[in-house]
Design a protein around this motif. Sequence first.
Motif, PDB file in Angstrom:
ATOM      1  N   ASN A   1      41.992  58.328  75.789  1.00 37.64           N
ATOM      2  CA  ASN A   1      41.815  57.546  76.806  1.00 37.64           C
ATOM      3  C   ASN A   1      40.307  57.781  77.327  1.00 37.64           C
ATOM      4  O   ASN A   1      40.177  57.722  78.492  1.00 37.64           O
ATOM      5  CB  ASN A   1      42.668  57.887  77.801  1.00 37.64           C
ATOM      6  N   VAL A   2      39.841  58.602  76.496  1.00 35.61           N
ATOM      7  CA  VAL A   2      38.072  58.960  77.029  1.00 35.61           C
ATOM      8  C   VAL A   2      37.130  58.030  76.928  1.00 35.61           C
ATOM      9  O   VAL A   2      36.064  57.843  77.511  1.00 35.61           O
ATOM     10  CB  VAL A   2      37.838  60.323  76.512  1.00 35.61           C
ATOM     11  N   GLY A   3      37.534  56.867  75.981  1.00 34.49           N
ATOM     12  CA  GLY A   3      36.698  55.860  75.850  1.00 34.49           C
ATOM     13  C   GLY A   3      35.846  55.477  74.506  1.00 34.49           C
ATOM     14  O   GLY A   3      34.931  55.097  74.300  1.00 34.49           O
ATOM     15  N   LYS A   4      36.451  56.251  73.655  1.00 34.06           N
ATOM     16  CA  LYS A   4      35.976  56.158  72.159  1.00 34.06           C
ATOM     17  C   LYS A   4      35.914  54.970  71.871  1.00 34.06           C
ATOM     18  O   LYS A   4      34.816  54.434  71.201  1.00 34.06           O
ATOM     19  CB  LYS A   4      36.931  57.064  71.262  1.00 34.06           C
ATOM     20  N   SER A   5      37.082  53.963  71.640  1.00 37.20           N
ATOM     21  CA  SER A   5      36.961  52.755  71.279  1.00 37.20           C
ATOM     22  C   SER A   5      36.168  51.751  72.115  1.00 37.20           C
ATOM     23  O   SER A   5      35.290  50.712  71.626  1.00 37.20           O
ATOM     24  CB  SER A   5      38.587  52.164  71.249  1.00 37.20           C
ATOM     25  N   THR A   6      36.027  52.019  73.463  1.00 32.17           N
ATOM     26  CA  THR A   6      35.248  51.143  74.142  1.00 32.17           C
ATOM     27  C   THR A   6      33.794  51.431  73.912  1.00 32.17           C
ATOM     28  O   THR A   6      33.046  50.544  73.551  1.00 32.17           O
ATOM     29  CB  THR A   6      35.545  51.576  75.670  1.00 32.17           C
TER      30      THR A   6
ATOM     31  N   SER B   1      42.837  50.375  75.965  1.00 27.72           N
ATOM     32  CA  SER B   1      43.502  50.160  77.216  1.00 27.72           C
ATOM     33  C   SER B   1      43.725  51.428  77.997  1.00 27.72           C
ATOM     34  O   SER B   1      42.989  52.327  77.596  1.00 27.72           O
ATOM     35  CB  SER B   1      45.011  49.921  76.727  1.00 27.72           C
ATOM     36  N   ASN B   2      44.083  51.385  79.128  1.00 32.63           N
ATOM     37  CA  ASN B   2      44.218  52.420  80.059  1.00 32.63           C
ATOM     38  C   ASN B   2      45.388  53.261  79.581  1.00 32.63           C
ATOM     39  O   ASN B   2      45.559  54.590  80.604  1.00 32.63           O
ATOM     40  CB  ASN B   2      43.935  52.032  81.694  1.00 32.63           C
ATOM     41  N   LYS B   3      46.122  53.053  78.779  1.00 36.01           N
ATOM     42  CA  LYS B   3      47.290  53.806  78.383  1.00 36.01           C
ATOM     43  C   LYS B   3      46.434  54.999  77.177  1.00 36.01           C
ATOM     44  O   LYS B   3      46.247  54.477  76.393  1.00 36.01           O
ATOM     45  CB  LYS B   3      48.310  53.097  77.560  1.00 36.01           C
TER      46      LYS B   3
ATOM     47  N   ASP C   1      29.581  56.273  85.245  1.00 37.14           N
ATOM     48  CA  ASP C   1      29.691  55.274  86.421  1.00 37.14           C
ATOM     49  C   ASP C   1      30.519  55.583  87.461  1.00 37.14           C
ATOM     50  O   ASP C   1      30.745  55.189  88.604  1.00 37.14           O
ATOM     51  CB  ASP C   1      29.984  53.960  85.893  1.00 37.14           C
ATOM     52  N   THR C   2      31.641  56.524  87.229  1.00 31.06           N
ATOM     53  CA  THR C   2      32.636  57.001  88.136  1.00 31.06           C
ATOM     54  C   THR C   2      32.272  58.200  89.023  1.00 31.06           C
ATOM     55  O   THR C   2      33.074  58.538  89.695  1.00 31.06           O
ATOM     56  CB  THR C   2      33.922  57.211  87.350  1.00 31.06           C
ATOM     57  N   VAL C   3      31.045  58.997  88.733  1.00 30.85           N
ATOM     58  CA  VAL C   3      30.809  60.112  89.332  1.00 30.85           C
ATOM     59  C   VAL C   3      29.309  60.080  89.915  1.00 30.85           C
ATOM     60  O   VAL C   3      28.434  59.109  89.837  1.00 30.85           O
ATOM     61  CB  VAL C   3      30.872  61.330  88.409  1.00 30.85           C
TER      62      VAL C   3
HETATM   63  N1  LIG Z   1      34.898  53.568  84.360  1.00 35.97           N
HETATM   64  C1  LIG Z   1      34.844  53.769  83.126  1.00 35.97           C
HETATM   65  N2  LIG Z   1      35.874  53.349  82.304  1.00 35.97           N
HETATM   66  C2  LIG Z   1      35.732  53.518  81.079  1.00 35.97           C
HETATM   67  C3  LIG Z   1      34.576  53.886  80.229  1.00 35.97           C
HETATM   68  N3  LIG Z   1      34.874  53.723  79.193  1.00 35.97           N
HETATM   69  C4  LIG Z   1      35.971  53.467  78.844  1.00 35.97           C
HETATM   70  N4  LIG Z   1      36.616  53.304  80.168  1.00 35.97           N
HETATM   71  C5  LIG Z   1      38.073  52.912  79.943  1.00 35.97           C
HETATM   72  O1  LIG Z   1      39.006  53.937  79.786  1.00 35.97           O
HETATM   73  C6  LIG Z   1      40.043  53.646  79.180  1.00 35.97           C
HETATM   74  C7  LIG Z   1      40.398  54.038  77.797  1.00 35.97           C
HETATM   75  O2  LIG Z   1      39.416  53.278  77.071  1.00 35.97           O
HETATM   76  P1  LIG Z   1      39.427  53.648  75.302  1.00 35.97           P
HETATM   77  O3  LIG Z   1      38.309  52.826  74.826  1.00 35.97           O
HETATM   78  O4  LIG Z   1      40.835  52.917  74.962  1.00 35.97           O
HETATM   79  O5  LIG Z   1      39.825  54.907  75.190  1.00 35.97           O
HETATM   80  P2  LIG Z   1      40.261  55.828  73.643  1.00 35.97           P
HETATM   81  O6  LIG Z   1      39.485  56.984  73.696  1.00 35.97           O
HETATM   82  O7  LIG Z   1      39.657  54.846  72.475  1.00 35.97           O
HETATM   83  O8  LIG Z   1      41.654  56.143  73.781  1.00 35.97           O
HETATM   84  P3  LIG Z   1      42.790  56.373  72.645  1.00 35.97           P
HETATM   85  O9  LIG Z   1      42.434  55.225  71.687  1.00 35.97           O
HETATM   86  O10 LIG Z   1      44.052  56.306  73.540  1.00 35.97           O
HETATM   87  O11 LIG Z   1      42.450  57.675  72.207  1.00 35.97           O
HETATM   88  C8  LIG Z   1      40.207  52.001  79.475  1.00 35.97           C
HETATM   89  O12 LIG Z   1      40.718  51.485  80.720  1.00 35.97           O
HETATM   90  C9  LIG Z   1      38.414  51.694  79.474  1.00 35.97           C
HETATM   91  O13 LIG Z   1      38.390  50.482  80.104  1.00 35.97           O
HETATM   92  C10 LIG Z   1      33.375  54.109  81.011  1.00 35.97           C
HETATM   93  O14 LIG Z   1      32.361  54.288  80.770  1.00 35.97           O
HETATM   94  N5  LIG Z   1      33.645  54.010  82.591  1.00 35.97           N
END
Ligand SMILES: Nc1nc2c(ncn2[C@@H]2O[C@H](COP(=O)(O)OP(=O)(O)OP(=O)(O)O)[C@@H](O)[C@H]2O)c(=O)[nH]1
Length: 302
Positions: free
Chosen positions: A18-23, A37-39, A127-129
């Motif tokens: 959930n730290v945002g790797k895929s995003t 996703s946010n899960k 962007d959240t801090v």
């Molecule tokens: N505010 C904010 N939210 C973010 C950012 N990057 C990602 N998110 C949110 O964080 C959540 C998790 O993002 P993912 O990209 O699915 O995270 P992940 O690290 O790939 O998660 P896993 O695949 O579960 O390991 C989503 O709801 C994103 O929209 C960011 O830079 N800022």
Amino acid sequence: MTTASYKSGFVTLIGRPNVGKSTLMNYLIGQKIAITSNKPQTTRNRIQTVYTCEKGQIVFVDTPGIHKAKNKLGEYMVNVAQRTLNEVDVILWLVEPSTFIGAGERHIAEQLLKTKTPVILVINKIDTVKREEILKFIDEYRKIYDFAEIIPASALKGQNTQDIIDTVFKYLPYGPQFYDEETVTDQPERQIVAELIREKALRSLDEEIPHGIAVSIDRMRERTGGKLTDIEATIICERDSHKGIIIGKGGTMLRKIGSQARKEIEEMLEMKVNLQLWVKVKKDWRDSDFLMKNFGYDKKDV
Ligand SMILES: Nc1nc2c(ncn2[C@@H]2O[C@H](COP(=O)(O)OP(=O)(O)OP(=O)(O)O)[C@@H](O)[C@H]2O)c(=O)[nH]1
Ligand SMILES: [Mg+2]
């Protein structure tokens, strides 16, 4: 054409769920390939994507979040992430913007001490801090690892993302272009379709149900003329009660998941899609080697 100054290599994105790797990976390559996703524990397999520019070629490897596994699927996911560490030229470690460094982060730092690969820390979601706080996070993280670089960024808003690309190139070796310029990912279309359906289910459902879901594509065929693709897919869940929730009252939930998935699949395939979804229960499939393999999580591939 590659020149003497052309660089290329593999770069993994690791971190807790959930730290945002895929995003971040999607943002960097400019396309949505990995679902988000946010899960926590959204990504389950390694997903490779390719970034090509005049400086060189970066092959990004997105991985599942490193966490304390509670079943065989969890163990599989963590193995995927940890194996990848030894196969890359640069590691991007993503963390939340916080001064709190917990057991999860310390565990990852320990893993990283075993490799000689340069590690770039990306403090994501800035962007959240407040801006003033960022220096404190950097100081805390500096204490636990000797990072090649530390970059505060926002994958969601695209802040400092070009800086990440430039910094990665600094640490990449000189090398050839591995893939032609049109190649974006190693993921077959069928796999992306299954993942998009899983994403819509993840985003629509609450709590424990999403973790127990898998999606299989039973049929995917383009009709002659190339204007329409028929897809039949099954959402697998772990309990009868979950099946009821996924289908929803009068089928409303399944229709919602289906129509959201269909829209995105149509964009990707650039044609109309006729999507039929089914729901099946396979009890505790996340602890069955046989069923996991059936749904695309094969230990032999790790
Ligand atoms: N505010 C904010 N939210 C973010 C950012 N990057 C990602 N998110 C949110 O964080 C959540 C998790 O993002 P993912 O990209 O699915 O995270 P992940 O690290 O790939 O998660 P896993 O695949 O579960 O390991 C989503 O709801 C994103 O929209 C960011 O830079 N800022
Ligand atoms: Mg992910």
